[in-house]
Enzyme design. Structure first.
Site, PDB file in Angstrom:
ATOM      1  N   MET A   1     -20.724 -84.542 -50.907  1.00 46.98           N
ATOM      2  CA  MET A   1     -21.701 -83.880 -50.066  1.00 46.98           C
ATOM      3  C   MET A   1     -23.029 -84.612 -50.125  1.00 46.98           C
ATOM      4  SD  MET A   1     -20.958 -81.241 -48.388  1.00 46.98           S
ATOM      5  CE  MET A   1     -22.648 -80.773 -48.210  1.00 46.98           C
ATOM      6  N   SER A 282     -14.272 -85.278 -43.685  1.00 46.84           N
ATOM      7  CA  SER A 282     -15.231 -86.286 -44.122  1.00 46.84           C
ATOM      8  C   SER A 282     -16.247 -85.658 -45.056  1.00 46.84           C
ATOM      9  CB  SER A 282     -15.969 -86.878 -42.921  1.00 46.84           C
ATOM     10  OG  SER A 282     -16.887 -85.933 -42.377  1.00 46.84           O
ATOM     11  N   ASP A 283     -16.814 -86.482 -45.936  1.00 43.57           N
ATOM     12  CA  ASP A 283     -18.023 -86.054 -46.614  1.00 43.57           C
ATOM     13  C   ASP A 283     -19.114 -85.938 -45.560  1.00 43.57           C
ATOM     14  OD1 ASP A 283     -19.869 -85.362 -48.548  1.00 43.57           O
ATOM     15  OD2 ASP A 283     -19.208 -86.906 -49.960  1.00 43.57           O
ATOM     16  N   TRP A 284     -20.190 -85.264 -45.895  1.00 42.23           N
ATOM     17  CA  TRP A 284     -21.213 -84.905 -44.908  1.00 42.23           C
ATOM     18  C   TRP A 284     -21.982 -86.159 -44.455  1.00 42.23           C
ATOM     19  CZ3 TRP A 284     -18.175 -81.461 -46.073  1.00 42.23           C
ATOM     20  CH2 TRP A 284     -18.307 -80.112 -45.723  1.00 42.23           C
TER      21      TRP A 284
END
Length: 794
Positions: A1, A282-284
């Site tokens: 994140m 996906s990660d942010w």
């Protein structure tokens, strides 16, 4: 994140500066990823067949625009949001951080960190923690917990997020992942295993932008195929086998391609080889393309917008409406989009989230600084109960877990447990109340440290500090407690001048080490002059006991000081920190934690350093070559025959134990082949033959001390000489925490699977059991092996 911009420390770490230009020689061996297409469709394998049928039926009713919404995050009340489709009775998805707490909420618990949990070496505790955390996520209306963490694994001692994960040993981390996921999902909650894969440093994890354009790409983690399988993929295989709902792909590049559009990693390794049936998110802000990422295996773009480094999160997205456009113009096959939605909805139905699931707590939206209400593009109706208290009796559980995870590193002449001391002097800025509130995102000077920073942290509702708990306990003995909490004062003063009325019975020193997301550690020293504090106190007090609350590895140059009588590594223990450590100090709990990593004699002894600088403006200059391959942590120190201060798996007790009677018996019904039988279909976790038990190893454990206590017998395998070069001298392949009364004995069993005996053969692209004798050793640490034997498997 993502929770903040790259800090200066992430970009400038002179103490670790390692300039690694592009290595074209190695590039021929690894550093690039072969293409693997198309992205496999979900099959429902692993017991998800009925849920898959429901997901297909749901997907068939969606419009093109609704399908695009299903795969694209939007600003909303949670850290991540998939919007509702009311006409189909779908209330949307609420995704919330993180690995030790549900973060952006009130009235929730802060549990021990991953590294703390790993130090327990306790499978039951790992499950209990996951189940309790999962109940709190569900209670607040989150469908998806962005937890647990196996990436970073812990290649580097300096990695800023090691504390969120468990251990640099893939076997230990694999067990922790499986138990945590099983516990989380026992609540009908979805777990998300992260960060896939090679996410082993924070520095340059995201590109460098100038005027909205990339001028330098993210660091590329360049990992060879064998290392990928035997280290970094290993714990994710446990996660997939446990039925994890989702996997989060990471920020950095992998062998030259961004991890969220690397088809070898997503389609090849994860969906084909490991048989993953859920969805990849996906990660942010880790998505850097639309159709290429989708075809490479990315199923959900979070948070949906572009908003990195000065750009605003919003409707603009590589996914969103672009998905519909791509399908309409023939750039993207509609069947791929259908599979994305099906993968998202299958765990939703499998875990029963379509029936009587709690709504989002409205107070969560008020605390969500990531996407505040003025960024929302639609109205969310949050009419559930506000500020629900989901903590239940978890405080007692956290207290127990914190104590059982504490590692006793030194205990001279039975300095511990304390024996009703009458004068207790407490030193160090880690002992007292936090002075900057209960939601810490900075390296604050004063106050005890129970969690690191970034998206993996937690919001405390209360905190029991060491000083508070010591005073409460000391009052029962009529003891005097004094404190000096200014590290600068203690480090630079003659302790005898600090108005201490008489010689203390014991001096307790509490020190800490901060770590956070988006920055790697620049030192392994204790923060705020911690080493000088110890030296100063120990020069005066001949019974100095040091307690560290740390993200992981610390240099301990004073460990052999004759006046330092005991050392305790408590890591990040959560909200009951003080009670947990007092339970250990006074002997109410017999310490049983073990180090989930190695503490070297010198900081210079560690390998796998992060790449912290480049000497080129080439956009592709940031490269991290994992040239150590399998040799990380104890594997490295063993391979180099190096002495260490405290080895992997080490931890003392107030009792003593012995091992005897090593016995081995085959579980196989027929002769064992060197390679597993071909699988008829992809199943979660990979070829099911890899998970078949081949041998049962038993030992007898006895408590030879005077008090009851638990310890952790650990089994290590040494591979035959026929194994390829680079095979570590020994590898953890079993552990069990066992509680025994004084004088009691118990038989302890370790079941070893085909995977435990195998290495990944790059040529045949298969797991292979080498011919010859395996060394079998069981002991109390990686270098305290008490009983040994051997076995030939094939």
């Amino acid at each position: 994140m993502l929770y903040s911009f790259l800090s200066a420390a992430a970009l400038l770490a002179p103490a670790l500066a390692v300039v690694q230009p592009l290595n074209t020689t190695i590039l021929g061996q690894y550093g690039h990823s072969p293409a693997v297409y198309p992205s496999p469709n979900a099959t429902g394998a692993g017991g998800w067949e009925e849920a898959l049928a429901k997901a297909k039926e749901f997907t068939a009713q969606l419009t093109a625009a609704e399908k695009a919404d299903m795969v694209t995050g939007k600003p909303g009340p949670c850290v991540g949001n998939i919007v509702a489709i009311p006409r189909l009775g779908f209330g949307g998805l609420c995704l919330q951080d993180g690995p030790l707490a549900i973060r952006t909420v009130d009235y929730a618990s802060v549990f021990p960190a991953g590294v703390t949990t790993a130090a327990s070496f306790d499978r039951k505790l790992m499950y209990e923690r996951g189940a309790a955390m999962g109940a709190e996520f569900r209670g607040k209306g989150a469908q998806v917990a962005l937890s647990p963490v196996a990436g970073p694994l812990g290649r580097s001692a300096y990695a800023g997020r090691n504390w969120e994960g468990f251990s640099p040993d893939p076997y230990l981390t694999g067990v922790a992942m499986e138990e945590t996921i099983t516990g989380l999902q026992s609540n009908g909650l979805q777990a998300c295993a992260k960060h896939w894969i090679g996410n082993e440093q924070e520095t340059q994890r995201n590109p460098t932008y100038k005027n909205g354009s990339i001028v330098q790409e993210s660091i590329s983690a360049n990992i060879d195929d064998r290392t990928m399988h035997e280290l970094y993929m290993w714990p994710f295989a446990n996660a997939v086998r446990a039925g994890v709902a989702s996997v989060m792909c990471s920020y950095q590049r992998l062998n030259g391609s961004y991890a969220c559009e690397n088809s070898k990693a997503l389609n090849g390794y994860l969906k084909e080889e490991l048989g993953f049936q859920g969805y990849v998110m996906s990660d942010w802000g880790a998505t850097h393309s639309g159709v290429p990422s989708i075809e490479a295996g990315l199923d959900m773009n979070m948070p949906g917008g572009l908003g990195l480094y000065g750009l605003t999160f919003g409707e603009a997205s590589d996914f969103g409406g672009n998905v519909t456009i791509a399908v309409n113009n023939g750039t993207l096959d509609a069947s791929r989009v259908d599979d994305m939605v099906i993968r998202i909805m299958t765990p939703y139905f499998f875990l029963g989230q379509d029936k009587d699931y709690p709504t989002v707590d409205p107070s969560s939206a008020d605390l969500n600084t990531f996407s505040p209400k003025d960024t929302w593009f639609r109205e969310y109706v949050l009419n559930g109960t506000r500020s629900r208290d989901v903590r239940a009796d978890h405080g007692a559980l956290i207290r127990k877990h914190g104590a059982e995870s504490t590692v006793l590193l030194k205990n001279v002449d039975n300095a511990l447990p304390l024996k009703s001391p009458k004068i207790i002097s407490v030193f160090g800025n880690d002992a007292s109340e936090d002075t900057q509130g209960f939601y810490n995102q900075v390296d604050f000077e004063y106050g005890t440290l129970v969690a690191g920073g970034g998206s993996g942290t937690g919001r405390l509702t209360y905190l029991i500090t060491p000083l508070e708990a010591i005073k409460a306990r000391a009052s029962k003995d009529g003891a005097l407690v004094q404190q000096w909490l200014n590290n600068t004062l203690v480090a630079t003063s003659d302790i005898s001048t600090l108005a201490i009325p008489e010689t203390p019975s014991v001096c307790l020193v509490f020190l800490k080490t901060w770590a956070e997301e988006a920055a790697d550690r620049v030192s392994l020293e204790l923060d705020w002059d911690g080493n000088d504090v110890v030296e100063s106190v120990a020069s005066y007090c001949n019974n100095t006991i040091v307690v560290t609350h740390s993200s992981g590895i610390n240099d301990l140059p004073w460990a052999d000081h004759e006046n330092v009588t005991a050392i305790l590594a408590a890591h990040y223990p959560g909200q009951e920190s003080g009670n947990s450590i007092v339970d250990i100090l006074y002997g109410d709990v017999n310490p049983s934690g073990k180090l989930p990593y190695t503490i070297a004699l010198s900081n210079d002894d560690y390998n796998g350093l992060p790449t912290t600088a480049v000497n080129s403006t080439d956009p592709d200059a940031w490269q991290a070559w994992f040239e150590e391959k399998l040799e990380i942590d104890y594997r490295f120190f063993d391979a180099q025959n190096m002495s260490v201060r405290y080895e992997f798996g080490f931890g003392l007790s107030y009792s003593t134990f012995e091992l005897s009677d090593l016995a081995m018996s085959s579980c196989a019904s027929a002769n064992v082949s060197a390679t597993p039988a071909p699988q008829s279909a992809t199943t979660p976790g990979g070829n099911p033959a890899l998970w078949e038990n081949l041998y049962n190893i038993t030992v007898t454990l006895k408590n030879t001390g005077d008090v009851a206590g638990a310890t952790v017998p650990q089994l290590y395998l040494s591979y035959p000489d026929s194994a390829p070069a680079g095979t570590p001298p020994k590898q953890l392949r079993g552990f069990e925490k066992v509680m025994l009364e004084s004088g009691e004995s118990e038989s302890v069993s370790f079941e070893l699977m085909r995977r435990d005996f195998s290495y990944w053969d790059v040529s045949s692209q298969e797991w292979v059991i080498p011919a010859g004798e395996f060394g079998v050793s069981v002991g109390f640490s990686s270098r305290d092996l008490k009983v040994v034997g051997s076995v030939s498997v094939v």
